[in-house]
Design a protein around this motif. Structure first.
Motif, PDB file in Angstrom:
ATOM      1  N   LYS A 163       0.177  -6.993 -11.435  1.00 21.43           N
ATOM      2  CA  LYS A 163      -1.065  -6.236 -11.630  1.00 21.43           C
ATOM      3  C   LYS A 163      -0.896  -4.755 -11.273  1.00 21.43           C
ATOM      4  CE  LYS A 163      -4.688  -6.016  -8.790  1.00 21.43           C
ATOM      5  NZ  LYS A 163      -5.172  -4.627  -8.955  1.00 21.43           N
ATOM      6  N   PRO A 164      -1.349  -3.859 -12.140  1.00 20.65           N
ATOM      7  CA  PRO A 164      -1.324  -2.436 -11.806  1.00 20.65           C
ATOM      8  C   PRO A 164      -2.467  -2.071 -10.848  1.00 20.65           C
ATOM      9  CG  PRO A 164      -1.321  -2.809 -14.198  1.00 20.65           C
ATOM     10  CD  PRO A 164      -1.715  -4.085 -13.543  1.00 20.65           C
ATOM     11  N   VAL A 165      -2.346  -0.936 -10.216  1.00 17.96           N
ATOM     12  CA  VAL A 165      -3.390  -0.460  -9.314  1.00 17.96           C
ATOM     13  C   VAL A 165      -4.656  -0.139 -10.114  1.00 17.96           C
ATOM     14  CG1 VAL A 165      -2.710   1.986  -9.445  1.00 17.96           C
ATOM     15  CG2 VAL A 165      -3.908   1.125  -7.422  1.00 17.96           C
ATOM     16  N   GLN A 202       3.033  -5.809   1.278  1.00 14.22           N
ATOM     17  CA  GLN A 202       3.822  -4.746   1.890  1.00 14.22           C
ATOM     18  C   GLN A 202       3.417  -3.380   1.364  1.00 14.22           C
ATOM     19  OE1 GLN A 202       7.873  -5.944   0.901  1.00 14.22           O
ATOM     20  NE2 GLN A 202       7.924  -4.585  -0.859  1.00 14.22           N
ATOM     21  N   VAL A 203       3.753  -2.382   2.165  1.00 15.61           N
ATOM     22  CA  VAL A 203       3.508  -0.998   1.798  1.00 15.61           C
ATOM     23  C   VAL A 203       4.598  -0.149   2.440  1.00 15.61           C
ATOM     24  CG1 VAL A 203       2.042  -0.375   3.778  1.00 15.61           C
ATOM     25  CG2 VAL A 203       1.702   0.767   1.561  1.00 15.61           C
ATOM     26  N   ALA A 209      -6.551  -4.257   3.487  1.00 12.96           N
ATOM     27  CA  ALA A 209      -7.322  -3.276   4.254  1.00 12.96           C
ATOM     28  C   ALA A 209      -6.486  -2.671   5.380  1.00 12.96           C
ATOM     29  CB  ALA A 209      -8.580  -3.929   4.815  1.00 12.96           C
ATOM     30  N   VAL A 210      -5.748  -3.522   6.103  1.00 13.52           N
ATOM     31  CA  VAL A 210      -4.952  -3.045   7.237  1.00 13.52           C
ATOM     32  C   VAL A 210      -3.795  -2.167   6.770  1.00 13.52           C
ATOM     33  CG1 VAL A 210      -3.407  -3.769   9.091  1.00 13.52           C
ATOM     34  CG2 VAL A 210      -5.592  -4.930   8.773  1.00 13.52           C
ATOM     35  N   LEU A 211      -3.054  -2.630   5.788  1.00 12.24           N
ATOM     36  CA  LEU A 211      -1.915  -1.852   5.301  1.00 12.24           C
ATOM     37  C   LEU A 211      -2.370  -0.589   4.577  1.00 12.24           C
ATOM     38  CD1 LEU A 211       0.459  -4.671   3.976  1.00 12.24           C
ATOM     39  CD2 LEU A 211       0.654  -3.366   6.103  1.00 12.24           C
ATOM     40  N   PRO A 215       0.285   2.159  -3.211  1.00 13.86           N
ATOM     41  CA  PRO A 215      -0.674   1.080  -2.941  1.00 13.86           C
ATOM     42  C   PRO A 215      -0.008  -0.104  -2.250  1.00 13.86           C
ATOM     43  CG  PRO A 215      -0.041   1.041  -5.239  1.00 13.86           C
ATOM     44  CD  PRO A 215       0.589   2.277  -4.654  1.00 13.86           C
ATOM     45  N   VAL A 216      -0.824  -0.951  -1.650  1.00 10.98           N
ATOM     46  CA  VAL A 216      -0.339  -2.196  -1.070  1.00 10.98           C
ATOM     47  C   VAL A 216       0.063  -3.135  -2.208  1.00 10.98           C
ATOM     48  CG1 VAL A 216      -0.927  -4.183   0.375  1.00 10.98           C
ATOM     49  CG2 VAL A 216      -1.837  -1.898   0.930  1.00 10.98           C
TER      50      VAL A 216
END
Length: 229
Positions: A66-68, A131-132, A176-178, A187-188
């Motif tokens: 999926k893209p952002v 991951q980020v 939300a955290v990452l 993006p995450v």
């Protein structure tokens, strides 16, 4: 021939999927539910799965990168949605996604027109890895959170960034955290769902069919009663 072979020859799923179809009461022969793989079926019999004749049921099992900013809607007329990525062959299908990846995140999403498959995968309660990457070589410290099964960091001295990975069943919290980490470089991304890892050869914005082995791994092992059939 027996019903198991009949369903296999008509491409109704992997061998484990066919056993599940039978155990879940989803197969009928002449309107009678059949749950044994050894039950016989004749050419003239009316065999259905989920109420559809086997010649008209060819379920799809898809993995998307999926893209952002893309929604999880499978409606091909909705802009910036997974549905808008579908080719002409897949557009008419009644596909549904596992609706658990926020719009601002990217990566692995599953979709199928077999709702029982999606239910089976959901029932496994698989953890996912999110991951980020953040700039610099100092690993950020995350506050303890019982929802996270594992937190790892990997420092890349050459490219001057740190990859932070969370393993959890709470995707929204992970995103939300990452996403709140300072100096994030993008993006995450969700890179796994249980045993399935985002294919390295699947470009962002693309999708492909799941392989039979991937389908079986995602739905989990058959229970002892099913194995005795």
């Amino acid at each position: 021939m027996n019903i198991e072979r009949y369903l296999t020859e008509n491409r109704q799923g992997t061998p484990l999927q066919i056993l599940r179809l039978l155990r879940q009461g989803r197969v009928t022969v002449n309107s009678d539910v059949v749950d044994s793989p050894r039950a016989t079926v004749a050419v003239a019999d009316n065999v259905r799965v989920d109420g559809m004749t086997v010649t008209g049921r060819q379920p799809q099992y898809l993995v998307f990168n999926k893209p952002v900013g893309f929604q999880l809607s499978m409606d091909p007329t909705t802009p910036h949605s997974l549905g808008s990525l579908l080719n002409a062959f897949d557009q008419p299908r009644q596909l549904k996604p596992l609706a658990d990846l926020p719009k601002e995140a990217v990566g692995l999403v599953l979709a199928s027109d077999d709702e029982h498959f999606l239910t089976d995968v959901t029932g496994q309660n698989w953890p996912s890895q999110f991951q980020v990457q953040v700039s610099g070589t100092t690993a950020p410290v995350l506050a303890p959170n019982q929802a996270f099964r594992e937190v790892t960091t990997q420092v890349d001295q050459v490219h001057q960034h740190v990859t932070v990975t969370l393993t959890t069943t709470d995707g929204e919290m992970a995103v939300a955290v990452l996403g709140a980490l300072p100096d994030a470089l993008g993006p995450v991304e969700r890179v796994t769902i249980g045993p399935l890892r985002l294919p390295v050869d699947l470009p962002n914005g693309a999708y492909r069919g799941l392989l039979p082995a991937e389908i079986d791994e995602l739905t989990g092992p058959l229970d002892d009663e099913e194995n005795r059939m």
